[in-house]
Scaffold this motif. Sequence first.
Motif, PDB file in Angstrom:
ATOM      1  N   ARG A  47       0.845  -1.193   0.000  1.00  0.00           N
ATOM      2  CA  ARG A  47       0.000   0.000   0.000  1.00  0.00           C
ATOM      3  C   ARG A  47       0.881   1.245   0.000  1.00  0.00           C
ATOM      4  NH1 ARG A  47      -5.164   0.930   0.631  1.00  0.00           N
ATOM      5  NH2 ARG A  47      -5.475  -1.293   1.028  1.00  0.00           N
ATOM      6  N   VAL A  48       0.425   2.269  -0.697  1.00  0.00           N
ATOM      7  CA  VAL A  48       1.100   3.564  -0.721  1.00  0.00           C
ATOM      8  C   VAL A  48       0.130   4.609  -0.179  1.00  0.00           C
ATOM      9  CG1 VAL A  48       2.151   5.350  -2.158  1.00  0.00           C
ATOM     10  CG2 VAL A  48       2.541   2.922  -2.686  1.00  0.00           C
ATOM     11  N   VAL A  49       0.610   5.418   0.760  1.00  0.00           N
ATOM     12  CA  VAL A  49      -0.207   6.481   1.355  1.00  0.00           C
ATOM     13  C   VAL A  49       0.481   7.814   1.098  1.00  0.00           C
ATOM     14  CG1 VAL A  49      -1.279   7.395   3.443  1.00  0.00           C
ATOM     15  CG2 VAL A  49      -1.030   4.919   3.156  1.00  0.00           C
ATOM     16  N   LEU A  50      -0.242   8.739   0.509  1.00  0.00           N
ATOM     17  CA  LEU A  50       0.283  10.076   0.260  1.00  0.00           C
ATOM     18  C   LEU A  50       0.064  10.952   1.491  1.00  0.00           C
ATOM     19  CD1 LEU A  50      -1.223  10.698  -3.302  1.00  0.00           C
ATOM     20  CD2 LEU A  50       1.031   9.759  -2.741  1.00  0.00           C
ATOM     21  N   ALA A  51       1.150  11.506   2.014  1.00  0.00           N
ATOM     22  CA  ALA A  51       1.066  12.503   3.092  1.00  0.00           C
ATOM     23  C   ALA A  51       1.646  13.795   2.529  1.00  0.00           C
ATOM     24  CB  ALA A  51       1.832  12.035   4.324  1.00  0.00           C
ATOM     25  N   THR A  52       1.033  14.236   1.443  1.00  0.00           N
ATOM     26  CA  THR A  52       1.564  15.353   0.661  1.00  0.00           C
ATOM     27  C   THR A  52       0.790  16.652   0.879  1.00  0.00           C
ATOM     28  OG1 THR A  52       0.278  14.405  -1.177  1.00  0.00           O
ATOM     29  CG2 THR A  52       2.631  13.958  -1.138  1.00  0.00           C
ATOM     30  N   GLY A  53      -0.108  16.658   1.858  1.00  0.00           N
ATOM     31  CA  GLY A  53      -0.774  17.898   2.245  1.00  0.00           C
ATOM     32  C   GLY A  53      -1.824  18.382   1.261  1.00  0.00           C
ATOM     33  N   PHE A  54      -1.989  19.707   1.235  1.00  0.00           N
ATOM     34  CA  PHE A  54      -3.048  20.336   0.460  1.00  0.00           C
ATOM     35  C   PHE A  54      -2.456  21.306  -0.560  1.00  0.00           C
ATOM     36  CE2 PHE A  54      -4.577  19.392   4.707  1.00  0.00           C
ATOM     37  CZ  PHE A  54      -5.755  18.694   4.465  1.00  0.00           C
ATOM     38  N   LYS A  55      -3.214  21.557  -1.606  1.00  0.00           N
ATOM     39  CA  LYS A  55      -2.813  22.575  -2.571  1.00  0.00           C
ATOM     40  C   LYS A  55      -2.921  23.951  -1.919  1.00  0.00           C
ATOM     41  CE  LYS A  55      -4.646  19.930  -6.485  1.00  0.00           C
ATOM     42  NZ  LYS A  55      -5.676  19.918  -7.568  1.00  0.00           N
ATOM     43  N   PRO A  56      -2.091  24.895  -2.333  1.00  0.00           N
ATOM     44  CA  PRO A  56      -2.116  26.224  -1.719  1.00  0.00           C
ATOM     45  C   PRO A  56      -3.179  27.149  -2.306  1.00  0.00           C
ATOM     46  CG  PRO A  56      -0.342  26.119  -3.310  1.00  0.00           C
ATOM     47  CD  PRO A  56      -0.972  24.747  -3.282  1.00  0.00           C
ATOM     48  N   HIS A  57      -4.030  26.636  -3.195  1.00  0.00           N
ATOM     49  CA  HIS A  57      -4.976  27.495  -3.895  1.00  0.00           C
ATOM     50  C   HIS A  57      -6.141  27.917  -2.997  1.00  0.00           C
ATOM     51  CE1 HIS A  57      -2.553  26.143  -7.127  1.00  0.00           C
ATOM     52  NE2 HIS A  57      -3.140  24.970  -7.262  1.00  0.00           N
ATOM     53  N   ARG A  58      -6.911  28.867  -3.494  1.00  0.00           N
ATOM     54  CA  ARG A  58      -8.096  29.345  -2.780  1.00  0.00           C
ATOM     55  C   ARG A  58      -9.125  28.216  -2.659  1.00  0.00           C
ATOM     56  NH1 ARG A  58     -10.545  33.110  -6.450  1.00  0.00           N
ATOM     57  NH2 ARG A  58     -11.858  31.385  -7.147  1.00  0.00           N
ATOM     58  N   PRO A  59      -9.634  27.966  -1.449  1.00  0.00           N
ATOM     59  CA  PRO A  59     -10.663  26.927  -1.284  1.00  0.00           C
ATOM     60  C   PRO A  59     -12.036  27.443  -1.713  1.00  0.00           C
ATOM     61  CG  PRO A  59     -10.189  27.938   0.828  1.00  0.00           C
ATOM     62  CD  PRO A  59      -9.223  28.553  -0.166  1.00  0.00           C
ATOM     63  N   GLY A  60     -12.999  26.554  -1.695  1.00  0.00           N
ATOM     64  CA  GLY A  60     -14.373  26.958  -1.990  1.00  0.00           C
ATOM     65  C   GLY A  60     -14.914  26.427  -3.291  1.00  0.00           C
ATOM     66  N   GLY A  61     -14.024  26.036  -4.208  1.00  0.00           N
ATOM     67  CA  GLY A  61     -14.444  25.417  -5.447  1.00  0.00           C
ATOM     68  C   GLY A  61     -15.423  26.248  -6.259  1.00  0.00           C
ATOM     69  N   GLU A  62     -16.340  25.554  -6.938  1.00  0.00           N
ATOM     70  CA  GLU A  62     -17.300  26.211  -7.823  1.00  0.00           C
ATOM     71  C   GLU A  62     -18.280  27.088  -7.057  1.00  0.00           C
ATOM     72  OE1 GLU A  62     -17.379  26.455 -11.123  1.00  0.00           O
ATOM     73  OE2 GLU A  62     -15.410  25.507 -10.944  1.00  0.00           O
ATOM     74  N   PHE A  63     -18.611  26.701  -5.819  1.00  0.00           N
ATOM     75  CA  PHE A  63     -19.502  27.537  -5.011  1.00  0.00           C
ATOM     76  C   PHE A  63     -18.937  28.942  -4.873  1.00  0.00           C
ATOM     77  CE2 PHE A  63     -19.716  29.138  -0.565  1.00  0.00           C
ATOM     78  CZ  PHE A  63     -20.964  29.734  -0.645  1.00  0.00           C
ATOM     79  N   LEU A  64     -17.668  29.030  -4.514  1.00  0.00           N
ATOM     80  CA  LEU A  64     -17.064  30.344  -4.323  1.00  0.00           C
ATOM     81  C   LEU A  64     -16.837  31.050  -5.657  1.00  0.00           C
ATOM     82  CD1 LEU A  64     -16.260  32.109  -1.983  1.00  0.00           C
ATOM     83  CD2 LEU A  64     -13.931  31.260  -2.174  1.00  0.00           C
ATOM     84  N   ASN A  65     -16.498  30.295  -6.688  1.00  0.00           N
ATOM     85  CA  ASN A  65     -16.333  30.907  -8.016  1.00  0.00           C
ATOM     86  C   ASN A  65     -17.611  31.605  -8.458  1.00  0.00           C
ATOM     87  OD1 ASN A  65     -13.709  29.941  -8.156  1.00  0.00           O
ATOM     88  ND2 ASN A  65     -14.259  28.136  -9.362  1.00  0.00           N
ATOM     89  N   ARG A  66     -18.740  30.932  -8.253  1.00  0.00           N
ATOM     90  CA  ARG A  66     -20.023  31.524  -8.641  1.00  0.00           C
ATOM     91  C   ARG A  66     -20.341  32.757  -7.796  1.00  0.00           C
ATOM     92  NH1 ARG A  66     -21.329  25.941  -9.432  1.00  0.00           N
ATOM     93  NH2 ARG A  66     -21.907  25.731  -7.242  1.00  0.00           N
ATOM     94  N   ALA A  67     -20.036  32.690  -6.499  1.00  0.00           N
ATOM     95  CA  ALA A  67     -20.304  33.825  -5.613  1.00  0.00           C
ATOM     96  C   ALA A  67     -19.452  35.030  -5.997  1.00  0.00           C
ATOM     97  CB  ALA A  67     -20.035  33.429  -4.162  1.00  0.00           C
ATOM     98  N   ILE A  68     -18.202  34.790  -6.329  1.00  0.00           N
ATOM     99  CA  ILE A  68     -17.298  35.883  -6.721  1.00  0.00           C
ATOM    100  C   ILE A  68     -17.828  36.588  -7.959  1.00  0.00           C
ATOM    101  CG2 ILE A  68     -15.000  36.358  -7.660  1.00  0.00           C
ATOM    102  CD1 ILE A  68     -13.971  34.109  -5.788  1.00  0.00           C
ATOM    103  N   GLU A  69     -18.307  35.801  -8.909  1.00  0.00           N
ATOM    104  CA  GLU A  69     -18.823  36.390 -10.144  1.00  0.00           C
ATOM    105  C   GLU A  69     -20.145  37.113  -9.903  1.00  0.00           C
ATOM    106  OE1 GLU A  69     -20.005  35.071 -14.725  1.00  0.00           O
ATOM    107  OE2 GLU A  69     -19.188  33.600 -13.300  1.00  0.00           O
ATOM    108  N   ALA A  70     -21.032  36.489  -9.114  1.00  0.00           N
ATOM    109  CA  ALA A  70     -22.353  37.069  -8.897  1.00  0.00           C
ATOM    110  C   ALA A  70     -22.291  38.362  -8.094  1.00  0.00           C
ATOM    111  CB  ALA A  70     -23.250  36.051  -8.187  1.00  0.00           C
TER     112      ALA A  70
END
Length: 453
Positions: A349-372
Amino acid sequence: MSDWLIVGGGPHGIHLSVRLLRAGVPRTAIRILDPHREPLTRWQSYTGNTGMSHLRSPLVHNLDVEALALEQHASSTEFESAKLERRLPEGQQEPDFIPPYSRPSLALFMHHARSLVEKSGLMRSWIQGRAESLECMEDGYQVTTESGETLRAKNVVLALGSGDQLRWPVWARDLKATHEQAPLDHIFGPCFQRDALDSSEDVVIVGAGISAAQLALSLAETNPDRGITMLSRHSLKQADFDSDPGWLGPRFLREFDAELCLEKRRATIQEARQLGSLAAEVMFDITQSIQAGRVTHTLAHIDGAIWGGDGERIELRMRPMELDESAYHRNGKILSRVSETTRSIAADRVVLATGFKPHRPGGEFLNRAIEALDLPLAPDGFPVVDRHLRWRPGLFVTGPLAELVVGPASRNLSGARMAAKRIVESRGLRFSKRPRPAASASVGRRFAPYSRR
C-alpha cells in the motif's frame, strides 16, 4: 432570517459561533451549514488518521473564548470520568499536556470541543448540507444548498477549509486514473482509514512532514515487523510550529499590516510557513524508529508507479537524491539534486502525506459567488478583505480565505481565534436582536478594504 449564517462547521466555524454567543448573539440567531452530520467531522478524521496523540498547538489555542478553558476542562469531573472509561493498553499512559507550551492530547481537545458544542446548544443551530450559491439581498444574503434549501442571514461567514484540495502528485493521479482500485490513498482522503489497514501490509508513505511521521510511528506501533518506508525529496526538519509564534502578535504582524502590496504579503506568508516540519517529540520518536530499523526514510524523487491488479504490489520507480557537489564547491551550500540512477521499491500500500494545494478553497460555489457579487480578489485569487475580514458589508471570511490579513497562522487554531475576534469586534454588523452597543452608528458607512477602523 437569522443574524448569522456560518458556512463551515470545522474549528473555525465552531470557535466563531462560540465567540458570537459570548458576545450576546442569541443561539437562535446563529445557523451553521456543513456537509457533515456533526461539527469537526473532517478535522477529527484528519487527526485520527495521522495517529497523533497530541496537538501541535498549545493549550491556549482551544475552541472556547477563554484561553485557559482547556486547562480547566482537563481537571473537570466529566473529563476525568471519560479518561476512566477510555482504556489504554496496559502500561501505556497519555499525559493531558506535553512540553513545550503545554500542548494538549487529542483526546482532551476533542472531549472539550464536544462538551463546548453540547453546552452551547450549537447542534440546534446545525444544518447539514453543502452550499451551492450565494446571492445578495436587500437586507442580507441568501445561500442555496445542493438540495435546494434556501437559508437567509444578515451576516454570512465563509469558514471554508482546504479539505477538497488534496495535493496528488502527477504520477499518483495517473495511476488512479487508469487503476481506480489501486491500493493508493491520500491520508486526508475520504476513503482512507488508518485503523482499517491490514497490520501485515508493507507501506510506503510519500512525505516527510508531521503527518507522514505520525502515520509511520502509529503503523510501526501496531506491527514493528512490517515494512514502513517514508519517501521524500527533503530531509527531516524540526520546528515547534509551522510558523514562528511571532506571527500571533504585533512582533511580525505590525509590519505585515503596514504592507499594502498583496503580492508581497503572499510572498511573506509563503516564506514564513515551515511546511513539512516536525514537532520536537515527533522528530525524536521518528529518528529513534529509523535508527532502530522500524522505519526507513529514503530521499528520492518518484517518477511513476505500476500496479498489476488485485493481489499485486505497487511498484514505485524513483531516482535517489544526491549531493549537488558543484553547488557545494561553488558556494559552500549543501544542496541535493535528483540523480540519474533509477531504482524501484514495492509495497502492499502507498499512502500520500503530501498535504493540500495552496490554492483558494471553496471550489465552484465560491467561483459563482465571486462572479455574482463582483467580489474583489488579490493577484493570487484570494479575497481582498478589510482588517475585520469583511469581503463586502455583511460577508466575512476566516481560515485560508483570511490569510492575506491574518497572516501565516490563518489556517490554524490560533488563526481561528484571531479571525473570530476581528469579526466579532467589527463595526456595522447587522443584527435583528440584542445588537451590540454602537453597532448602528457605523451602518451605511462606505466599505473600504484594509480600513483602519
